[in-house]
Design an enzyme around this catalytic site. Structure first.
Site, PDB file in Angstrom:
ATOM      1  N   MET A  30       0.847  -1.201   0.000  1.00  0.00           N
ATOM      2  CA  MET A  30       0.000   0.000   0.000  1.00  0.00           C
ATOM      3  C   MET A  30       0.886   1.255   0.000  1.00  0.00           C
ATOM      4  SD  MET A  30      -3.451  -0.894   2.014  1.00  0.00           S
ATOM      5  CE  MET A  30      -2.876  -0.605   3.672  1.00  0.00           C
ATOM      6  N   LEU A  33       6.786   2.943   1.520  1.00  0.00           N
ATOM      7  CA  LEU A  33       7.624   1.757   1.711  1.00  0.00           C
ATOM      8  C   LEU A  33       8.718   1.992   2.754  1.00  0.00           C
ATOM      9  CD1 LEU A  33       8.022   0.808  -2.059  1.00  0.00           C
ATOM     10  CD2 LEU A  33       6.212   0.133  -0.465  1.00  0.00           C
ATOM     11  N   HIS A  37       9.413  -3.620   3.310  1.00  0.00           N
ATOM     12  CA  HIS A  37       9.031  -3.801   1.901  1.00  0.00           C
ATOM     13  C   HIS A  37      10.282  -4.038   1.040  1.00  0.00           C
ATOM     14  CE1 HIS A  37       5.649  -1.105   3.347  1.00  0.00           C
ATOM     15  NE2 HIS A  37       4.986  -2.131   2.860  1.00  0.00           N
ATOM     16  N   GLY A 147       4.994 -10.028   4.063  1.00  0.00           N
ATOM     17  CA  GLY A 147       5.728  -9.959   5.325  1.00  0.00           C
ATOM     18  C   GLY A 147       5.067 -10.793   6.416  1.00  0.00           C
ATOM     19  N   ASP A 150       2.381  -9.275   9.184  1.00  0.00           N
ATOM     20  CA  ASP A 150       0.935  -9.489   9.044  1.00  0.00           C
ATOM     21  C   ASP A 150       0.694 -10.994   8.981  1.00  0.00           C
ATOM     22  OD1 ASP A 150      -0.078  -6.673   8.729  1.00  0.00           O
ATOM     23  OD2 ASP A 150       1.381  -6.717   7.122  1.00  0.00           O
TER      24      ASP A 150
END
Ligand code: PAF
Length: 281
Positions: A30, A33, A37, A147, A150
């Site tokens: 989203m 970064l 990321h 990742g 989450d």
């Protein structure tokens, strides 16, 4: 490195790569970064000939009282990070490119989404699964990188891909932390200096739980008490949940004997942060 806004152009470019026999790695994001990321893009770059990064703040995964409008956005900064990490293409669609006015199809994964963030953020995973399915259909990657911060999202996406026979390999990548232990997150930017210091209580509480597990503690209740006790000692922290679950089914467990996921969500001021670790016996 190119930035593409519309679906038909991104499809043309990727189809051409695939005709040339090049493998495609995909990192859905989203934006805004950070090193977390970057580590996903680097992993994708090592294992694939081409790397696509999507940057799309997906409106349908935010609840009505959540931070959709203030979610940080900075495409110029993100482009530099994608380029230096080894990305080849940014797909940056507008909300109307992804969701036409008459959009009415959704993807839902049941049971795995009942607890943890799923219970606290109704509709969140329906929004995530829908957009990730759309992105997979647009990008048609060989591998996609998510990742482990989450953790529930990763488990839900793996299940969705298995259940729906989506031809992509899902790769989970480790949590990247600041030097003092705070898990990297785009939402860390919301924290003022006092809150930033208070946010350390998340990783500290998990460290204490890890120590107790290493010393042989196997009662979920006792581990939970250790985490809750540490979190409660921080006046700016408001606990959203502390869960000890089976790492595959994500169902609560009383006695720790297999691979478990300890996941927490905590408000620091108005900012909701998550953290977790997996412990294998
Ligand atoms: O993890 C995220 O940033 C988002 O949930 C994702 C997977 C990009 C879907 O919008």
């Amino acid at each position: 490195m190119q930035i593409v806004n519309n679906i038909s152009d991104v499809r043309k470019i990727i189809k051409q790569w695939q005709r040339e026999g090049l493998s495609v790695g995909f990192v859905p994001t989203m934006g805004y970064l950070h090193e977390g990321h970057a580590s996903l893009i680097e992993a994708a770059n090592k294992e694939n000939a081409k790397v696509v990064v999507s940057i799309f703040v997906n409106p349908i995964q935010f609840g009505p009282k959540e931070d959709l409008d203030k979610y940080p956005r900075d495409l110029e900064r993100d482009s530099k990070i994608v380029e230096t990490s080894g990305g080849d293409l940014i797909f940056n669609p507008s909300p109307s490119e992804m969701y036409t006015e008459d959009f009415s199809s959704f993807v839902e994964v049941n049971s795995l989404t009942d607890g943890l963030c799923g219970a606290k953020r109704p509709g969140h995973f329906k929004g995530v699964c829908t957009v990730v399915t759309k992105l997979f259909n647009i990008v048609t990657p060989d591998k996609a990188y998510f990742g482990e911060k989450d953790a529930q999202q990763l488990a839900v996406i793996k299940k969705m891909v298995r259940d729906l026979n989506i031809p992509v390999e899902i790769i989970g990548c480790p949590i990247i932390r600041e030097n003092d232990g705070l898990a990297k997150s785009s939402r860390n930017v919301y924290l003022n200096s006092e809150e930033r210091a208070a946010a350390l209580v998340l990783s500290k509480s998990l460290e204490k739980a890890k120590e107790a597990l290493k010393s042989g503690e196997r009662s979920s209740e006792k581990i939970r008490d250790i985490i809750m006790g540490t979190l409660s000692s921080e006046p700016l922290a408001q606990i959203d949940y502390v869960e000890i679950v089976d790492s595959i089914s994500l169902t609560s467990i009383d006695y720790i004997e297999n691979s478990i996921l300890i996941a927490i969500a905590v408000f620091i001021g108005k900012t909701r942060l998550i953290d977790n670790f997996t412990f294998k016996l």
